[in-house]
Design a protein around this motif. Sequence first.
Motif, mmCIF file in Angstrom:
data_model
loop_
_atom_site.group_PDB
_atom_site.id
_atom_site.type_symbol
_atom_site.label_atom_id
_atom_site.label_comp_id
_atom_site.label_asym_id
_atom_site.label_seq_id
_atom_site.Cartn_x
_atom_site.Cartn_y
_atom_site.Cartn_z
ATOM 1 N N THR A 1 14.237 1.267 -18.882
ATOM 2 C CA THR A 1 13.908 2.666 -19.130
ATOM 3 C C THR A 1 15.083 3.617 -18.978
ATOM 4 N N THR A 2 16.087 3.243 -18.180
ATOM 5 C CA THR A 2 17.218 4.136 -17.933
ATOM 6 C C THR A 2 18.423 3.331 -17.495
ATOM 7 N N LEU A 3 19.623 3.862 -17.701
ATOM 8 C CA LEU A 3 20.839 3.188 -17.238
ATOM 9 C C LEU A 3 21.948 4.212 -17.000
ATOM 10 N N ASP A 4 22.912 3.823 -16.138
ATOM 11 C CA ASP A 4 23.998 4.743 -15.802
ATOM 12 C C ASP A 4 25.197 3.956 -15.272
ATOM 13 N N TRP A 5 26.406 4.295 -15.750
ATOM 14 C CA TRP A 5 27.647 3.693 -15.270
ATOM 15 C C TRP A 5 28.133 4.419 -14.023
ATOM 16 N N ASN A 6 28.791 3.689 -13.116
ATOM 17 C CA ASN A 6 29.456 4.385 -12.014
ATOM 18 C C ASN A 6 30.727 5.033 -12.532
ATOM 19 N N GLY A 7 31.347 5.897 -11.709
ATOM 20 C CA GLY A 7 32.487 6.680 -12.166
ATOM 21 C C GLY A 7 33.695 5.858 -12.550
ATOM 22 N N GLU A 8 33.828 4.679 -11.987
ATOM 23 C CA GLU A 8 34.973 3.824 -12.296
ATOM 24 C C GLU A 8 34.716 2.930 -13.505
ATOM 25 N N GLY A 9 33.478 2.907 -13.989
ATOM 26 C CA GLY A 9 33.150 2.061 -15.133
ATOM 27 C C GLY A 9 33.124 0.586 -14.815
ATOM 28 N N THR A 10 33.000 0.251 -13.518
ATOM 29 C CA THR A 10 32.996 -1.157 -13.110
ATOM 30 C C THR A 10 31.596 -1.716 -12.928
ATOM 31 N N LEU A 11 30.615 -0.832 -12.702
ATOM 32 C CA LEU A 11 29.241 -1.275 -12.464
ATOM 33 C C LEU A 11 28.266 -0.475 -13.333
ATOM 34 N N LEU A 12 27.252 -1.166 -13.818
ATOM 35 C CA LEU A 12 26.184 -0.535 -14.594
ATOM 36 C C LEU A 12 24.873 -0.697 -13.838
ATOM 37 N N ALA A 13 24.170 0.408 -13.611
ATOM 38 C CA ALA A 13 22.850 0.371 -12.982
ATOM 39 C C ALA A 13 21.785 0.523 -14.061
ATOM 40 N N THR A 14 20.741 -0.296 -13.985
ATOM 41 C CA THR A 14 19.624 -0.185 -14.930
ATOM 42 C C THR A 14 18.316 -0.023 -14.156
ATOM 43 N N GLY A 15 17.435 0.803 -14.689
ATOM 44 C CA GLY A 15 16.105 0.985 -14.115
ATOM 45 C C GLY A 15 15.080 0.393 -15.057
ATOM 46 N N SER A 16 14.033 -0.196 -14.488
ATOM 47 C CA SER A 16 13.068 -0.930 -15.302
ATOM 48 C C SER A 16 11.644 -0.487 -15.013
ATOM 49 N N TYR A 17 10.767 -0.819 -15.949
ATOM 50 C CA TYR A 17 9.357 -0.494 -15.789
ATOM 51 C C TYR A 17 8.714 -1.305 -14.674
ATOM 52 N N ASP A 18 9.388 -2.379 -14.214
ATOM 53 C CA ASP A 18 8.833 -3.177 -13.113
ATOM 54 C C ASP A 18 9.126 -2.554 -11.750
ATOM 55 N N GLY A 19 9.794 -1.367 -11.735
ATOM 56 C CA GLY A 19 10.056 -0.682 -10.481
ATOM 57 C C GLY A 19 11.316 -1.141 -9.773
ATOM 58 N N ALA B 1 15.563 -1.646 -9.592
ATOM 59 C CA ALA B 1 16.869 -1.231 -10.098
ATOM 60 C C ALA B 1 17.795 -2.437 -9.996
ATOM 61 N N ARG B 2 18.638 -2.619 -11.000
ATOM 62 C CA ARG B 2 19.543 -3.763 -11.012
ATOM 63 C C ARG B 2 20.970 -3.277 -11.225
ATOM 64 N N ILE B 3 21.899 -3.969 -10.584
ATOM 65 C CA ILE B 3 23.311 -3.614 -10.664
ATOM 66 C C ILE B 3 24.046 -4.762 -11.349
ATOM 67 N N TRP B 4 24.841 -4.423 -12.378
ATOM 68 C CA TRP B 4 25.539 -5.419 -13.192
ATOM 69 C C TRP B 4 27.028 -5.117 -13.227
ATOM 70 N N SER B 5 27.824 -6.182 -13.333
ATOM 71 C CA SER B 5 29.252 -5.995 -13.561
ATOM 72 C C SER B 5 29.475 -5.681 -15.032
ATOM 73 N N ARG B 6 30.682 -5.252 -15.390
ATOM 74 C CA ARG B 6 30.980 -4.892 -16.772
ATOM 75 C C ARG B 6 30.942 -6.098 -17.713
ATOM 76 N N ASP B 7 30.996 -7.313 -17.148
ATOM 77 C CA ASP B 7 30.898 -8.508 -17.990
ATOM 78 C C ASP B 7 29.494 -9.118 -17.944
ATOM 79 N N GLY B 8 28.506 -8.329 -17.463
ATOM 80 C CA GLY B 8 27.113 -8.738 -17.568
ATOM 81 C C GLY B 8 26.571 -9.573 -16.434
ATOM 82 N N GLU B 9 27.305 -9.678 -15.325
ATOM 83 C CA GLU B 9 26.828 -10.473 -14.194
ATOM 84 C C GLU B 9 25.916 -9.633 -13.305
ATOM 85 N N LEU B 10 24.748 -10.187 -12.960
ATOM 86 C CA LEU B 10 23.816 -9.484 -12.085
ATOM 87 C C LEU B 10 24.343 -9.522 -10.652
ATOM 88 N N LYS B 11 24.609 -8.340 -10.080
ATOM 89 C CA LYS B 11 25.175 -8.245 -8.741
ATOM 90 C C LYS B 11 24.102 -8.037 -7.664
#
Length: 557
Positions: A272-290, A292-302
């Motif tokens: 439903t939503t996503l946002d990069w951190n200021g350094e562009g190293t991590l991507l946060a995603t929000g989901s309908y399942d409630g 939040a997930r944090i990913w590296s720039r190469d797609g690894e779930l952190k």
Amino acid sequence: MGVLTAAELNYLVFRYLQESGFIHAAFTLGYEAGIHKGGIDGNAVPPGALITVVQKGLHYIELESNTEENDEEIEKDFALLEPLEIITKDVEELQQLVKKRKRERSQTDREKDKGKEKERNEEHERRPGGERERDRHDKEKEQVREKDKSEKDREHEKEKEKEKQHTERIDKVKHEEDSLAGGGPTPMDVSVTAQEICSTDVTVLEGHSSEVFACAWSPTGSLLASGSGDSTARIWTIPDGPCGSSMQSSLPGVHVLKHFKGRTNEKSKDVTTLDWNGEGTLLATGSYDGQARIWSRDGELKQTLFKHKGPIFSLKWNKKGDFLLSGSVDKTAIVWDTKTWECKQQFEFHSAPTLDVDWRNNNSFATCSTDNMIYVCKIGEQRPVKAFSGHQSEVNAIKWDPTGSFLASCSDDWTAKIWSMKQDKCVFDFKEHTKEIYTIRWSPTGPGTNNPNQQLLLASASFDSTIKLWEVEQGRLLYSLAGHRQPVYSVAFSPDGEYLASGSLDQCLHIWSVKEGRILKTYRGTGGIFEVCWNKEGSKIAACFSNNTVCVMDFRM
């Protein structure tokens, strides 16, 4: 074209309500409608609008609580309403409809009774004494008619007064808009010639199997993230060269961020939503399942962050990057410590779903909700440091200006407002829109920005198909941009503040000159547009569509 079908939406709403303990005939009617706020038949449903269906069902809790009738009578009242009306009208309008249709039903019943009465009278006339009996019935009928007429007149007067107030409000809005526009540039007309962006000059990113609801450029590179109803987010690498159909065959690999394991059509895990951190190293995603997930720039779930008990509709990193803020349907906002990934603090001030959150600085932020309220909160404080009330309907979005001095908000009450921490009432109340306002954006201009010599502006996008540009120093309408033909879901200023991109359900992306208030370029896609965004250089624009694609195009003047 993949869209969220009515059946799928009904299932989502049903599951949410069922898990929340709401089982009622009113909700069943709501499910049947299967449309979203401001929706157009055949268009997909963005995540921010799914909550509206839930809320319109919840309106019936209020409707039910405000009546003294028993369950059987309430069920009869619900039966008088159409499914579409349930999720497009507020409680007061629904109550008026019920009253009106009750009167109509009573009138029909009286007509039937009149027919039966006539038959009885004819029968009486054929009997001895029938004339006297008919006179008695006529007298009784006359008394009933007088009583009904009196009640009907009172109801009619109430309706006329309400209609008069509504008309006055519309006339006032139009008058103020005409007055403001008359003193300056005139509103844009859709017929104004703009340069068409050819499809051969657009790179189409394919791979999602459902609507793409969100997109965001990395602040430090050429990475573009997208979030979809197919329960995945994707990170695309966009080459520096010119966009176009020829680029698509040479695109580097895409990272697919899967939000669950199993069937790919499980709708409860929409991104439903996503946002990069200021350094562009991590991507946060929000989901309908409630979650939040944090990913590296190469797609690894952190990390996976568990604590919300409902869909997440807003997710923001603070500027420093040490905290992540999330807002959920569960009525709360959570601040996450990004060093430990633990919940730093959960804020439980709202009495209804939280729709948007936004940082003011590194340790304070604002939240808004369908309860019409806005709260300013601070980490470590157990109560809001400020509460803003003034909206008459759900608040869809909030945004702090670049310096954190002013907070803008927009609502289903057709208004956008600007607030200051120095006072309780709004500084400016913009009432020129004629339908719900879905989103707002501040220009990256004014003191404290990279463009200090340009004036600070606010853009508001509405279901009335217009975008309005407000000059906030004096609180006046600068331009009314009327180039779209359907609800506008997204607007974004270019990094230099000179241009504005807008995306609408009419499948068009417009690029406007902020200085001149006119369309410069237009791209016509093949699906409704849910979000538009600029890269950090202002040289490329991305847009995500209901036809499962993301489009990227160059911008040069």
